[in-house]
Design an enzyme around this catalytic site. Structure first.
Site, PDB file in Angstrom:
ATOM      1  N   HIS A 196       0.822  -1.220   0.000  1.00  0.00           N
ATOM      2  CA  HIS A 196       0.000   0.000   0.000  1.00  0.00           C
ATOM      3  C   HIS A 196       0.854   1.266   0.000  1.00  0.00           C
ATOM      4  O   HIS A 196       0.356   2.338  -0.317  1.00  0.00           O
ATOM      5  CB  HIS A 196      -0.936  -0.013   1.215  1.00  0.00           C
ATOM      6  CG  HIS A 196      -1.960  -1.106   1.123  1.00  0.00           C
ATOM      7  ND1 HIS A 196      -3.225  -0.895   0.640  1.00  0.00           N
ATOM      8  CD2 HIS A 196      -1.882  -2.425   1.387  1.00  0.00           C
ATOM      9  CE1 HIS A 196      -3.882  -2.033   0.636  1.00  0.00           C
ATOM     10  NE2 HIS A 196      -3.096  -2.988   1.087  1.00  0.00           N
ATOM     11  N   ASP A 211       3.291   9.559  -0.530  1.00  0.00           N
ATOM     12  CA  ASP A 211       2.147   8.711  -0.178  1.00  0.00           C
ATOM     13  C   ASP A 211       1.938   7.665  -1.255  1.00  0.00           C
ATOM     14  O   ASP A 211       2.019   7.990  -2.446  1.00  0.00           O
ATOM     15  CB  ASP A 211       0.873   9.571  -0.051  1.00  0.00           C
ATOM     16  CG  ASP A 211      -0.041   9.086   1.048  1.00  0.00           C
ATOM     17  OD1 ASP A 211      -0.029   7.866   1.323  1.00  0.00           O
ATOM     18  OD2 ASP A 211      -0.762   9.916   1.636  1.00  0.00           O
TER      19      ASP A 211
HETATM   20  C1  G6P Z   1      -0.970   2.991   6.329  1.00  0.00           C
HETATM   21  C2  G6P Z   1      -0.515   1.570   6.078  1.00  0.00           C
HETATM   22  C3  G6P Z   1      -1.504   0.580   6.636  1.00  0.00           C
HETATM   23  C4  G6P Z   1      -1.752   0.900   8.114  1.00  0.00           C
HETATM   24  C5  G6P Z   1      -2.250   2.339   8.243  1.00  0.00           C
HETATM   25  C6  G6P Z   1      -2.493   2.736   9.716  1.00  0.00           C
HETATM   26  O1  G6P Z   1      -2.071   3.295   5.554  1.00  0.00           O
HETATM   27  O2  G6P Z   1      -0.289   1.338   4.695  1.00  0.00           O
HETATM   28  O3  G6P Z   1      -1.022  -0.741   6.517  1.00  0.00           O
HETATM   29  O4  G6P Z   1      -2.688   0.013   8.682  1.00  0.00           O
HETATM   30  O5  G6P Z   1      -1.277   3.188   7.699  1.00  0.00           O
HETATM   31  O6  G6P Z   1      -1.326   2.579  10.478  1.00  0.00           O
HETATM   32  P1  G6P Z   1      -1.283   1.674  11.773  1.00  0.00           P
HETATM   33  O7  G6P Z   1       0.162   1.611  12.178  1.00  0.00           O
HETATM   34  O8  G6P Z   1      -2.140   2.373  12.774  1.00  0.00           O
HETATM   35  O9  G6P Z   1      -1.847   0.334  11.412  1.00  0.00           O
END
Ligand code: G6P
Length: 464
Positions: free
Chosen positions: A152, A361
């Site tokens: 992602h 991003d």
């Molecule tokens: C980004 C990453 C995701 C992640 C999200 C939230 O979008 O690509 O994989 O889940 O951030 O971050 P966190 O550390 O809270 O899961």
């Protein structure tokens, strides 16, 4: 045959999804037998068997992480090394071998509990940088079915990737997958460029496939999208709530600029409020002073860099407010907590400008959600960073700005605020047409179809 999604975080069954992406993945799993596997997202507790729940046709199986796992795998290596590395923020990278060993160990722990639940005919789709080695761990436990991986975040160029001491070991983990997906063509090219440097890997003439030590690894760009109709419906339903009215009261008839992000250094928030200040002092801006509302949802608060960022952003917003406020005017409102998605979509709908200026991003779904949330008759304008993946698709829709160029961002804001209605409508209509070409459903359909398609046979897995 079942579909299996594996991700670090798993949404809580029955709770409203917090983002467009969980909505998309839930859709991908619904309507057949589906399993979503990952961390339970809770406070550290001793490792255990997965807890399982069945909801709306989907099985959810989640594992706890203990203190060391949380520190080494999640906070240390995933978010302290891979996240900054993949976003090109090398000085924010805090590498240590102990964390790296824990990262591998948690991937083995996930594989130990997932492998016994898999059949040969299952299709397994691993999500994001936390779980790059999971594929080879599943292969090592005998899983021979289709195995896909989607990143992602951006994928960095070789010259950045090689700052990771063990970059080659990490990169070779991709060999276990049948299909590796990226957000943009750029990311895909960076991957191909590094792959060509690995011994035993040969790139196909169409540059979308590797013959890698007898295994066949395809890769491609699959830009993540959103469900436009659902987003528009939620936004329209939330323009007259107490929160939305409070926002309009705050704006008090002035032009309203809204941003909503996780509080992350990749989102360019400090630069963003500084650029907004430039607009306030800009002599070429005619008309009433605009106000800016920035939702900054706390994120990864266990990582030092994130705590420091929260302080810097508050200081900066405070300084700007102190310097520019008047009895009837306070330029910035910083909302430092997470708001329900419906509230944020309501805010987007009433905002004149959506300000989305990450310094890097993978995609940025907020940009897409802002467009989908606009009323068709009087749409607002998106001001978007050229360094977000979404800029590839939205180049003719948004006002594009470089987030490091504060004067340029202020100019972009001025252009957006002065844009005549016919031009706003034209861009918005084009935006909707563009977003309909890559919806959330297209994203997972395209990926899973390609993952299931017949392919050149791969040698059975062996780690060398
Ligand atoms: C980004 C990453 C995701 C992640 C999200 C939230 O979008 O690509 O994989 O889940 O951030 O971050 P966190 O550390 O809270 O899961």
């Amino acid at each position: 045959m079942k579909r299996v999604v594996v991700s670090n975080r798993v949404p809580t069954p029955g709770d409203p999804p917090t983002g467009g992406l969980s909505v998309a993945l839930l859709d991908a799993l619904a309507g057949g037998s589906g399993l979503w596997f990952g961390w339970n997202g809770g406070a550290p507790e001793p490792r255990a068997e997965p807890a399982t729940q069945h909801h709306d046709g989907i099985d959810f199986a989640t594992l706890p992480l203990d203190e060391d796992d949380y520190d080494g795998y999640y906070r240390g290596f995933s978010n302290g090394v891979l996240w900054p590395l993949f976003h090109g923020r090398l000085e924010a990278m805090t590498h240590d071998w102990e964390a790296r060993r824990t990262y591998d160990d948690v991937n083995r722990y996930f594989a130990d509990h997932l492998a016994p639940r898999l059949c040969r005919t299952d299709v397994v789709w691993v999500q994001d940088y936390h779980l790059i080695p999971l594929g080879q761990e599943l292969r090592a436990r005998g899983f021979e079915g289709r195995l896909g991986f989607f990143l992602h975040t951006p994928f960095p160029p070789y010259e950045v990737l090689r700052a990771l001491p063990e970059w080659a070991v990490l990169f070779d983990c991709f060999r276990a997958y049948d299909l590796v997906g990226f957000q943009t063509e750029h990311d895909m090219r960076h991957f191909a460029d590094t792959a060509e440097r690995r011994p035993g890997a040969t790139l196909s003439s169409r540059a979308d496939h590797l013959d890698w030590g007898g295994r066949s690894v395809e890769f491609g760009a699959f830009p993540v999208g959103i469900d436009i109709d659902e987003t528009a419906r939620i936004a329209a339903k939330n323009t007259d709530t107490d929160d939305a009215r409070a926002l309009l009261d705050f704006a008090d008839g002035r032009p309203l600029i809204v941003g909503a992000d996780r509080l992350d250094y990749t989102k360019g928030l400090v630069q963003r409020v500084k650029a907004f200040e430039k607009l306030l002092t800009d002599e070429e801006h005619h008309g009433p002073d605009p106000v800016c509302v920035q939702v900054a949802a706390p994120s990864r608060t266990g990582v030092d860099e994130y705590r420091q960022l929260a302080e810097r952003l508050q200081q900066e917003a405070g300084r700007i407010n102190a310097r520019h406020n008047r009895p009837d005017f306070n330029p910035i409102r910083l909302i430092g907590r997470s708001l329900p998605r419906s509230t944020v979509l309501g805010f987007f709908s009433i905002a004149d400008v959506g300000l989305v200026t990450p310094v890097r991003d993978g995609m940025n779904l907020v940009a897409k959600e802002y467009i989908a949330a606009q009323p068709v008759d009087d749409p607002g304008v998106l001001v978007l960073s050229t360094l977000a993946g979404a800029a590839e698709e939205l180049a003719d829709v948004a006002v594009l700005v470089n987030p490091y160029d504060l004067d340029g961002v202020a100019d972009g804001l001025r252009t957006a605020l002065a844009m005549p209605l016919p031009e706003r409508r034209r861009r918005h209509a084009l935006g909707l047409r563009t977003l309909r070409c890559t919806t959330a459903e297209d994203w997972w359909n395209r990926f899973l179809e390609r993952l299931r398609a017949p392919r050149p046979s791969s040698r059975p897995w062996s780690s060398s």
